[in-house]
Motif scaffolding. Sequence first.
Motif, short mmCIF file in Angstrom:
data_model
loop_
_atom_site.label_atom_id
_atom_site.label_comp_id
_atom_site.label_asym_id
_atom_site.label_seq_id
_atom_site.Cartn_x
_atom_site.Cartn_y
_atom_site.Cartn_z
N ASN A 26 0.85 -1.20 0.00
CA ASN A 26 0.00 0.00 0.00
C ASN A 26 0.88 1.24 0.00
O ASN A 26 0.96 1.96 1.00
CB ASN A 26 -0.91 0.01 1.24
CG ASN A 26 -1.81 -1.19 1.30
OD1 ASN A 26 -2.87 -1.20 0.72
ND2 ASN A 26 -1.38 -2.22 2.01
N ILE A 59 -8.45 1.95 4.53
CA ILE A 59 -7.06 2.26 4.18
C ILE A 59 -6.52 1.31 3.10
O ILE A 59 -5.51 1.58 2.46
CB ILE A 59 -6.16 2.25 5.44
CG1 ILE A 59 -4.93 3.09 5.19
CG2 ILE A 59 -5.80 0.85 5.86
CD1 ILE A 59 -4.19 3.48 6.45
N GLN A 60 -7.23 0.21 2.85
CA GLN A 60 -6.82 -0.77 1.84
C GLN A 60 -7.51 -0.55 0.49
O GLN A 60 -7.21 -1.25 -0.49
CB GLN A 60 -7.12 -2.18 2.35
CG GLN A 60 -6.40 -2.52 3.64
CD GLN A 60 -6.73 -3.90 4.13
OE1 GLN A 60 -6.40 -4.90 3.47
NE2 GLN A 60 -7.38 -3.99 5.28
N ASP A 87 -0.53 6.26 9.55
CA ASP A 87 -1.96 6.13 9.26
C ASP A 87 -2.47 4.70 9.34
O ASP A 87 -3.67 4.46 9.22
CB ASP A 87 -2.27 6.70 7.87
CG ASP A 87 -2.06 8.21 7.82
OD1 ASP A 87 -2.14 8.86 8.88
OD2 ASP A 87 -1.81 8.72 6.71
N ILE A 88 -1.57 3.73 9.51
CA ILE A 88 -2.01 2.32 9.57
C ILE A 88 -2.75 2.10 10.88
O ILE A 88 -2.20 2.31 11.96
CB ILE A 88 -0.81 1.36 9.48
CG1 ILE A 88 0.00 1.59 8.21
CG2 ILE A 88 -1.30 -0.09 9.55
CD1 ILE A 88 1.29 0.80 8.15
N VAL A 117 -0.03 4.78 1.47
CA VAL A 117 -0.34 4.91 2.90
C VAL A 117 0.90 5.33 3.67
O VAL A 117 2.00 4.82 3.42
CB VAL A 117 -0.89 3.57 3.45
CG1 VAL A 117 -1.11 3.64 4.95
CG2 VAL A 117 -2.17 3.18 2.74
#
Length: 186
Positions: free
Chosen positions: A105, A136-137, A112-113, A108
Motif C-alpha cells: 500500500n 485504508i486498503q 496512518d495504519i 499509505v
Amino acid sequence: MLLTNLRLSLVLLLICGLAYPLAMTGIAQIAMPAKASGSLITDASGKVVGSELIGQTFSDPKYFWGRVSSIDNNGAGSGSNNYAPSNPALIERTQADIASFLKANPAVKKEDIPADLLTNSGSGLDPHISPQAALIQVERIASKRNLDPAKLRTLIEEQTEGRSMGVFGEPRVNVLKLNLALDQLK
C-alpha cells in the motif's frame, strides 16, 4: 456404601455427561441452528468457506487483509503470544508487518495504519477489522481489481456492523464477508 456411591456417580455421569449436553445441543439446534452449527459462511455456489466467528488470513493484494494472528487463526486453540510492548520479538514482527503493509500500500503513511492491522486480538481469532482498517486498503484493491474506489467504500459501509445492542463494542467489518461481497462485484 461403596455401591451407593458408584450408582450415584453413574447416574450423575449420565445426567451431566450425556443427557444435559444432548438436551442443550438439541435446544440450540432448534432455537438457533446457524449459530449452533458454527456460524458457517458459504460462497455463491453454496460451498462452506469459513465461519463468521474465526478470522482467516488473506495475503493476496486483491483482497482485504484482516488482523494479525500469532496462532494462524487456528480455531483449535485461541490466544496470543502475550508479549509486552517492549518485547524484541513483538517489535520485530510489528516492524516486518508495517514494512509488508507499506510495500503493498505505497500511498499509505506509516502513522496512518490502524492498530488493528498490526496487533493480535486477545484470542488471535478475531474475524473483524475496524472500518478504518478496511478503508485504508481501498486504493490497493481498487488498482488490483480495476474498480472505482468509491464503489469499494460503499461496499465497506454496507458490510460494517454496528455496536452490539447499539451500545457494546465498536463498529466492525467481518473480513471474510467483505471479501465474499468483493468477489460479487462486477
